[in-house]
Design a protein around this motif. Structure first.
Motif, short mmCIF file in Angstrom:
data_model
loop_
_atom_site.label_atom_id
_atom_site.label_comp_id
_atom_site.label_asym_id
_atom_site.label_seq_id
_atom_site.Cartn_x
_atom_site.Cartn_y
_atom_site.Cartn_z
N ARG A 56 -10.19 2.64 1.24
CA ARG A 56 -9.10 3.19 1.04
C ARG A 56 -9.41 5.29 1.50
NH1 ARG A 56 -5.16 6.42 -1.70
NH2 ARG A 56 -6.94 6.51 -3.52
N ASP A 89 -6.15 -4.37 5.31
CA ASP A 89 -6.43 -2.81 5.65
C ASP A 89 -6.84 -3.36 7.52
OD1 ASP A 89 -9.12 -3.23 6.26
OD2 ASP A 89 -9.00 -2.83 3.83
N GLN A 126 -11.18 5.77 4.24
CA GLN A 126 -9.49 5.97 5.45
C GLN A 126 -8.96 7.56 5.19
OE1 GLN A 126 -5.77 5.95 4.43
NE2 GLN A 126 -6.05 6.55 6.77
N GLY A 151 0.70 -1.20 0.17
CA GLY A 151 -0.26 0.26 0.03
C GLY A 151 1.01 1.48 -0.68
N TYR A 198 -4.05 -3.56 -3.80
CA TYR A 198 -2.76 -4.15 -2.69
C TYR A 198 -3.57 -5.33 -2.57
CZ TYR A 198 -3.86 1.21 -1.52
OH TYR A 198 -4.07 2.98 -1.96
N GLU A 201 -9.89 -0.62 -3.00
CA GLU A 201 -9.72 0.76 -3.39
C GLU A 201 -11.05 1.65 -2.47
OE1 GLU A 201 -8.83 4.60 -5.22
OE2 GLU A 201 -7.79 2.53 -4.18
N TYR A 212 -9.85 2.93 8.89
CA TYR A 212 -10.60 1.73 7.69
C TYR A 212 -11.92 1.71 8.73
CZ TYR A 212 -6.01 1.77 4.25
OH TYR A 212 -5.37 0.94 3.86
#
Length: 273
Positions: free
Chosen positions: A243, A42, A246, A23, A37, A240, A117
């Motif tokens: 992400r 995560d 996050q 990542g 990733y 994604e 996350y």
């Protein structure tokens, strides 16, 4: 947001910058849009301890900003299979204590906090949830699993037909204790959604990547502007999407703006040549 994908600016998943499987890329300062990733988990970034003080919990409550959430819809070909609408965002989140009063066995719960996350869990009754946490499926009291974050019931985000509540609970409980290489999910969302809907697409390698990109994620950047990313699998898309959750709406908008401006510049230079 409707059930049809509008004619929007599209960014092919195969065309976007990629990064280190963990990542990050220490030599690349460019924004990463739609990055896969493939080997990451995560949820490894979550806090080591499930024990949080009242003071820490209150700090999390005060820090969470719903205005930094993105409206988002996911399509498989032309069918909408996931939607986080402005209405859901405006409904807000609740304290763990209030959430417990509304949870029923089989419910999916999402805990959220700025810069982290989202943590998903399956409520199994008796004040407890089952969730994937730091590469292991565990049982926790909901008030511990939240780690001071606020939460909400998210049964309706995914549009798949849910399994019977008893089956959802059974799916979750049968996985308690699974860890490391025994795991079939990369994050807590994939695990919880699999328990709820039983679809292999939520598992690691649940779909064969053959070059086609049947999944589209539509991000509503503003009232009049949206953007679409394309993916080969639901697994990639979820990574994604998480992400984006996050880093927050403002960062996503800035990333896309930087990337699209850069792309336009390259096209203009090519046109000149």
């Amino acid at each position: 947001m409707g059930n049809q994908v509008d004619k929007l600016t599209h960014l092919s998943y195969a065309e976007v910058p990629t990064a280190d499987p963990n990542g990050f890329d220490p030599e690349d300062d460019c924004p990463r849009i739609g990055v896969s990733y493939i080997f990451s988990n995560d949820d490894d970034d979550q806090d080591d301890s499930l024990e949080r003080t009242d003071r820490e919990a209150n700090e999390e409550d005060n820090q969470y900003d719903m205005g930094n959430e993105l409206e988002c819809a996911v399509y498989y070909r032309e069918e909408c299979v996931y939607e986080r609408s402005l209405k859901l965002i405006e409904l807000g989140t609740q304290s763990p204590e209030n959430l417990l009063n509304k949870c029923k066995p089989g419910d999916l719960v999402e805990f959220v906090a700025n810069g982290q996350y989202p943590q998903w869990a399956v409520y199994v009754g008796d004040f407890q949830v089952v969730h994937l946490y730091r590469a292991e499926v565990i049982t926790s009291f909901l008030t511990d699993a939240c780690q001071g974050k606020r939460g909400r019931i998210v049964n309706d985000l995914y549009k798949f037909r849910p399994l019977n509540a008893d089956v959802v609970v059974q799916n979750a409980m049968e996985q308690v204790g699974a860890k490391d290489r025994e795991l079939n999910w990369r994050n807590s969302e994939g695990f919880a959604a699999w328990c709820k809907f039983g679809k292999r697409e939520f598992k690691i390698g649940g779909e064969i990547r053959i070059g086609k990109q049947p999944y589209r994620m539509k991000l509503q950047l503003s009232e009049k502007k949206s953007h679409v990313l394309e993916f080969q699998s639901l697994e990639d898309l979820i990574l994604e999407k998480r992400r984006n959750d996050q880093i927050g709406r403002a960062a996503v908008v800035q990333e896309l703006s930087n990337h699209l401006n850069c792309t336009d510049g390259v096209k203009n230079e090519q046109d000149c040549n």
